[in-house]
Design a protein around this motif. Structure first.
Motif, mmCIF file in Angstrom:
data_model
loop_
_atom_site.group_PDB
_atom_site.id
_atom_site.type_symbol
_atom_site.label_atom_id
_atom_site.label_comp_id
_atom_site.label_asym_id
_atom_site.label_seq_id
_atom_site.Cartn_x
_atom_site.Cartn_y
_atom_site.Cartn_z
ATOM 1 N N LEU A 60 0.824 -1.208 0.000
ATOM 2 C CA LEU A 60 0.000 0.000 0.000
ATOM 3 C C LEU A 60 0.861 1.261 0.000
ATOM 4 O O LEU A 60 0.574 2.219 -0.720
ATOM 5 C CB LEU A 60 -0.926 -0.006 1.216
ATOM 6 C CG LEU A 60 -1.970 1.112 1.276
ATOM 7 C CD1 LEU A 60 -2.954 0.990 0.124
ATOM 8 C CD2 LEU A 60 -2.708 1.081 2.611
ATOM 9 N N GLN A 64 1.154 4.078 -3.103
ATOM 10 C CA GLN A 64 0.863 5.504 -2.949
ATOM 11 C C GLN A 64 1.918 6.349 -3.650
ATOM 12 O O GLN A 64 1.587 7.293 -4.376
ATOM 13 C CB GLN A 64 0.807 5.873 -1.463
ATOM 14 C CG GLN A 64 0.609 7.378 -1.243
ATOM 15 C CD GLN A 64 0.499 7.729 0.231
ATOM 16 O OE1 GLN A 64 0.222 6.877 1.059
ATOM 17 N NE2 GLN A 64 0.735 8.989 0.559
ATOM 18 N N TYR A 92 -10.894 8.667 -6.205
ATOM 19 C CA TYR A 92 -10.169 7.412 -6.326
ATOM 20 C C TYR A 92 -10.779 6.374 -5.396
ATOM 21 O O TYR A 92 -11.449 6.696 -4.407
ATOM 22 C CB TYR A 92 -8.680 7.605 -6.057
ATOM 23 C CG TYR A 92 -8.287 7.675 -4.602
ATOM 24 C CD1 TYR A 92 -7.911 6.528 -3.897
ATOM 25 C CD2 TYR A 92 -8.263 8.892 -3.925
ATOM 26 C CE1 TYR A 92 -7.539 6.594 -2.566
ATOM 27 C CE2 TYR A 92 -7.896 8.966 -2.599
ATOM 28 C CZ TYR A 92 -7.533 7.816 -1.926
ATOM 29 O OH TYR A 92 -7.180 7.882 -0.613
ATOM 30 N N SER A 94 -9.838 2.610 -3.416
ATOM 31 C CA SER A 94 -8.832 1.626 -3.013
ATOM 32 C C SER A 94 -9.523 0.293 -2.769
ATOM 33 O O SER A 94 -10.499 0.222 -2.015
ATOM 34 C CB SER A 94 -8.109 2.069 -1.741
ATOM 35 O OG SER A 94 -7.395 3.272 -1.966
ATOM 36 N N VAL A 99 -6.395 -3.479 2.297
ATOM 37 C CA VAL A 99 -6.737 -2.066 2.409
ATOM 38 C C VAL A 99 -7.642 -1.883 3.621
ATOM 39 O O VAL A 99 -8.824 -2.178 3.571
ATOM 40 C CB VAL A 99 -7.438 -1.547 1.136
ATOM 41 C CG1 VAL A 99 -7.801 -0.082 1.303
ATOM 42 C CG2 VAL A 99 -6.531 -1.729 -0.065
ATOM 43 N N ALA A 104 -6.130 3.408 4.758
ATOM 44 C CA ALA A 104 -6.713 4.135 3.631
ATOM 45 C C ALA A 104 -6.796 5.624 3.918
ATOM 46 O O ALA A 104 -6.690 6.449 3.012
ATOM 47 C CB ALA A 104 -8.104 3.584 3.318
ATOM 48 N N PHE A 107 -3.635 7.203 2.986
ATOM 49 C CA PHE A 107 -3.325 7.090 1.567
ATOM 50 C C PHE A 107 -3.769 8.366 0.862
ATOM 51 O O PHE A 107 -4.964 8.602 0.668
ATOM 52 C CB PHE A 107 -4.051 5.874 0.971
ATOM 53 C CG PHE A 107 -3.530 5.471 -0.371
ATOM 54 C CD1 PHE A 107 -2.578 4.478 -0.505
ATOM 55 C CD2 PHE A 107 -3.994 6.086 -1.519
ATOM 56 C CE1 PHE A 107 -2.100 4.094 -1.743
ATOM 57 C CE2 PHE A 107 -3.531 5.720 -2.765
ATOM 58 C CZ PHE A 107 -2.579 4.717 -2.880
ATOM 59 N N ARG A 118 -11.140 10.337 -1.631
ATOM 60 C CA ARG A 118 -11.338 8.881 -1.653
ATOM 61 C C ARG A 118 -12.813 8.569 -1.454
ATOM 62 O O ARG A 118 -13.482 9.142 -0.598
ATOM 63 C CB ARG A 118 -10.516 8.211 -0.557
ATOM 64 C CG ARG A 118 -10.750 6.706 -0.454
ATOM 65 C CD ARG A 118 -9.880 6.089 0.621
ATOM 66 N NE ARG A 118 -10.117 4.652 0.734
ATOM 67 C CZ ARG A 118 -10.963 4.106 1.614
ATOM 68 N NH1 ARG A 118 -11.630 4.879 2.460
ATOM 69 N NH2 ARG A 118 -11.135 2.789 1.654
ATOM 70 N N ASP A 131 -15.393 -0.570 -2.619
ATOM 71 C CA ASP A 131 -14.012 -0.879 -2.252
ATOM 72 C C ASP A 131 -13.822 -2.326 -1.789
ATOM 73 O O ASP A 131 -12.700 -2.827 -1.764
ATOM 74 C CB ASP A 131 -13.508 0.087 -1.172
ATOM 75 C CG ASP A 131 -14.428 0.139 0.035
ATOM 76 O OD1 ASP A 131 -15.444 -0.590 0.042
ATOM 77 O OD2 ASP A 131 -14.136 0.908 0.966
#
Length: 202
Positions: A60, A64, A92, A94, A99, A104, A107, A118, A131
């Motif tokens: 992860l 990034q 976005y 993930s 995750v 997250a 991120f 996100r 997700d």
């Protein structure tokens, strides 16, 4: 308008919204951005004026840094081609077993000095992807459509002929059930509420 005319101005790039040349320019723009996949390591999917970028990595933290590095290339490509960015509509998602919510939150995805928001689910070409990849958000969306369709058909069952009722079914229910069903059909088995509501509406 009302006999008044605005002054003529030169357009160096782009086109005014609502112009009669709009449809032709849209086709040109689709061809114009076909080299976008060549500027970065993102897997790029282009459909009309929608662009989908994806990248996978087992780490992860590494993903990034890679994502933000590749976004710099995308941002430079857009600047060189004089294309504007709509940061408000850019989000976005993930996905993956590793995750976690706390990771997250750390991120951060940056595009053109703007932090990209996100989302837990995004809608792409009519399909809602979440997700966890269990399609629960998309199935709930379909449930809402089916409840509406059932309500319309139920209220008009004694008024309209059978062929018209079938037309309503194919218009309001079948289109949502059949669209991209091969993509999310595995999620139906784990979505008990979806199956229960279907039984109740029959």
């Amino acid at each position: 308008m009302k006999g008044a005319k605005s002054n003529c101005r030169n357009i160096a790039c782009g086109i005014p919204q609502g112009s009669t040349l709009g449809p032709a320019i849209v086709v040109y723009n689709v061809l114009y951005i076909n080299d976008l996949p060549l500027c970065s390591k993102f897997k790029t999917v282009l459909y009309a004026d929608d662009t989908y970028l994806s990248l996978s990595h087992y780490s992860l933290s590494t993903s990034q840094s890679v994502v933000n590095h590749e976004f710099l290339k995308v941002d430079d490509w857009m600047s060189l081609n004089k294309l504007s960015r709509n940061y408000a509509k850019s989000t976005y998602l993930s996905t993956g077993k590793k995750v976690q919510s706390n990771l997250a939150e750390e991120f951060l995805v940056i595009l053109g000095n703007h932090q990209i928001k996100r989302e837990q689910s995004v809608k792409y070409l009519g399909v809602i992807i979440d997700d966890k990849l269990n399609w629960s958000s998309h199935l709930k969306h379909i449930e809402t459509k089916l409840v509406f369709a059932s309500s319309v058909i139920y209220k008009t069952r004694n008024i309209l002929p059978m062929n018209t009722l079938k037309f309503l079914y194919y218009s309001f229910a079948y289109t949502h059930l059949s669209y991209c069903v091969t993509t999310y059909n595995l999620g139906i088995c784990n979505h008990v509420t979806f199956k229960t509501n279907l039984c109740e509406t029959k």
